[in-house]
Design a protein around this motif. Structure first.
Motif, mmCIF file in Angstrom:
data_model
loop_
_atom_site.group_PDB
_atom_site.id
_atom_site.type_symbol
_atom_site.label_atom_id
_atom_site.label_comp_id
_atom_site.label_asym_id
_atom_site.label_seq_id
_atom_site.Cartn_x
_atom_site.Cartn_y
_atom_site.Cartn_z
ATOM 1 N N THR A 107 4.358 -10.511 5.360
ATOM 2 C CA THR A 107 4.462 -9.293 5.264
ATOM 3 C C THR A 107 3.582 -8.491 6.651
ATOM 4 N N TYR A 108 2.692 -9.054 6.704
ATOM 5 C CA TYR A 108 1.564 -8.718 7.901
ATOM 6 C C TYR A 108 2.143 -8.923 9.454
ATOM 7 N N ASN A 109 2.712 -10.034 9.530
ATOM 8 C CA ASN A 109 2.643 -10.750 10.800
ATOM 9 C C ASN A 109 4.393 -10.502 10.902
ATOM 10 N N LYS A 110 4.821 -9.475 11.397
ATOM 11 C CA LYS A 110 6.506 -9.253 11.739
ATOM 12 C C LYS A 110 6.569 -9.710 13.248
ATOM 13 N N ALA A 111 5.381 -9.584 14.229
ATOM 14 C CA ALA A 111 5.388 -9.633 15.435
ATOM 15 C C ALA A 111 5.248 -11.117 15.918
ATOM 16 N N GLY A 112 4.558 -11.837 15.218
ATOM 17 C CA GLY A 112 4.156 -13.377 15.534
ATOM 18 C C GLY A 112 2.830 -13.459 16.092
ATOM 19 N N LEU A 113 2.242 -12.514 16.413
ATOM 20 C CA LEU A 113 0.492 -12.391 16.747
ATOM 21 C C LEU A 113 0.189 -10.981 16.204
ATOM 22 N N VAL A 114 -0.660 -10.798 15.277
ATOM 23 C CA VAL A 114 -1.416 -9.597 15.195
ATOM 24 C C VAL A 114 -2.630 -9.750 14.525
ATOM 25 N N THR A 115 -3.246 -8.904 14.627
ATOM 26 C CA THR A 115 -4.818 -8.706 14.082
ATOM 27 C C THR A 115 -4.782 -7.737 12.619
ATOM 28 N N VAL A 116 -5.420 -8.153 11.712
ATOM 29 C CA VAL A 116 -5.408 -7.389 10.286
ATOM 30 C C VAL A 116 -6.980 -7.394 10.108
ATOM 31 N N ARG A 117 -7.366 -6.241 9.323
ATOM 32 C CA ARG A 117 -8.734 -6.400 8.821
ATOM 33 C C ARG A 117 -8.798 -7.422 7.498
ATOM 34 N N LYS A 118 -9.779 -8.152 7.405
ATOM 35 C CA LYS A 118 -9.798 -9.270 6.408
ATOM 36 C C LYS A 118 -9.948 -8.490 4.801
ATOM 37 N N GLU A 119 -10.643 -7.360 4.725
ATOM 38 C CA GLU A 119 -10.513 -6.676 3.604
ATOM 39 C C GLU A 119 -9.298 -6.136 2.991
ATOM 40 N N LYS A 120 -8.203 -5.838 3.905
ATOM 41 C CA LYS A 120 -7.109 -5.390 3.602
ATOM 42 C C LYS A 120 -6.178 -6.581 3.116
ATOM 43 N N LEU A 121 -6.259 -7.940 3.447
ATOM 44 C CA LEU A 121 -5.508 -8.950 3.083
ATOM 45 C C LEU A 121 -6.184 -9.266 1.705
ATOM 46 N N ILE A 122 -7.424 -9.225 1.597
ATOM 47 C CA ILE A 122 -8.230 -9.657 0.367
ATOM 48 C C ILE A 122 -7.671 -8.899 -0.698
ATOM 49 N N LYS A 123 -7.522 -7.652 -0.577
ATOM 50 C CA LYS A 123 -7.382 -6.587 -1.640
ATOM 51 C C LYS A 123 -5.731 -6.753 -1.998
ATOM 52 N N GLU A 124 -4.820 -7.322 -1.124
ATOM 53 C CA GLU A 124 -3.707 -7.484 -1.432
ATOM 54 C C GLU A 124 -3.433 -8.949 -2.513
ATOM 55 N N GLY A 125 -4.594 -9.677 -2.376
ATOM 56 C CA GLY A 125 -4.620 -10.783 -3.329
ATOM 57 C C GLY A 125 -4.709 -12.221 -2.459
ATOM 58 N N PHE A 126 -4.824 -11.944 -1.186
ATOM 59 C CA PHE A 126 -4.935 -13.213 -0.040
ATOM 60 C C PHE A 126 -6.315 -13.770 -0.464
ATOM 61 N N ASP A 127 -6.287 -15.242 -0.616
ATOM 62 C CA ASP A 127 -7.253 -16.027 -0.903
ATOM 63 C C ASP A 127 -7.586 -17.050 0.346
ATOM 64 N N PRO A 128 -8.461 -16.858 1.353
ATOM 65 C CA PRO A 128 -8.629 -18.022 2.259
ATOM 66 C C PRO A 128 -8.864 -19.263 2.137
ATOM 67 N N LYS A 129 -9.275 -19.797 0.943
ATOM 68 C CA LYS A 129 -9.684 -20.846 0.536
ATOM 69 C C LYS A 129 -8.257 -21.855 0.337
ATOM 70 N N TYR A 130 -7.185 -21.270 0.022
ATOM 71 C CA TYR A 130 -5.851 -21.904 -0.048
ATOM 72 C C TYR A 130 -4.881 -21.932 1.069
ATOM 73 N N PHE A 131 -4.809 -22.920 1.651
ATOM 74 C CA PHE A 131 -4.033 -23.220 2.812
ATOM 75 C C PHE A 131 -3.372 -24.849 2.752
ATOM 76 N N THR A 132 -2.379 -24.824 3.355
ATOM 77 C CA THR A 132 -1.667 -26.219 3.409
ATOM 78 C C THR A 132 -1.915 -27.340 4.634
ATOM 79 N N HIS A 133 -2.347 -26.623 5.713
ATOM 80 C CA HIS A 133 -2.680 -27.532 6.792
ATOM 81 C C HIS A 133 -3.459 -26.672 7.736
ATOM 82 N N TYR A 134 -4.040 -27.218 8.979
ATOM 83 C CA TYR A 134 -4.659 -26.596 9.972
ATOM 84 C C TYR A 134 -4.308 -26.777 11.327
#
Length: 124
Positions: A58-85
């Motif tokens: 939703t937040y990355n329509k252009a392929g490269l963007v910077t977003v405030r961390k708190e904004k994503l966290i408020k949406e329910g984003f949890d950075p502890k869950y990821f598939t790979h690095y």
């Protein structure tokens, strides 16, 4: 002796103790039973990964963007869950939820995420 299948309720014959008329019914019964168990660890992790991916998309329509961390966290984003690095040549680590990645950074004393989309050169 005929009995009814536990899944489709059709009458069938077979060995004593047999509960299903076919392997399809047996598999379908257990699939349905496990699907109804909402609190399984696998389901919680899978749901969070899907939610993280949806938010990053939703937040990355252009392929490269910077977003405030708190904004994503408020949406329910949890950075502890990821598939790979992926680690770039500078040693920076990007965490990915499927094809959508993020890297935490500090910009103007604010915590932000740099959002990216997986590129073919990252597979090397």
């Amino acid at each position: 002796m005929k009995r009814n299948c536990n899944y489709c309720d059709e009458k069938f014959e077979g060995r004593i103790g047999k509960k299903y008329c076919s392997s399809y019914c047996r598999s379908a019964f257990y699939y349905q039973q496990n699907k109804e168990k909402e609190d399984t660890l696998f389901k919680k992790i899978d749901d969070q990964l899907k939610n993280n991916r949806k938010i990053l998309k939703t937040y990355n329509k252009a392929g490269l963007v910077t977003v405030r961390k708190e904004k994503l966290i408020k949406e329910g984003f949890d950075p502890k869950y990821f598939t790979h690095y992926w680690k770039n040549k500078k040693g920076q680590v990007y965490l990915f939820c499927y094809e959508y990645g993020f890297m935490e950074l500090k910009e103007n004393s604010k915590n932000k995420y740099l959002l990216v989309i997986w590129q073919s050169y990252m597979a090397i």
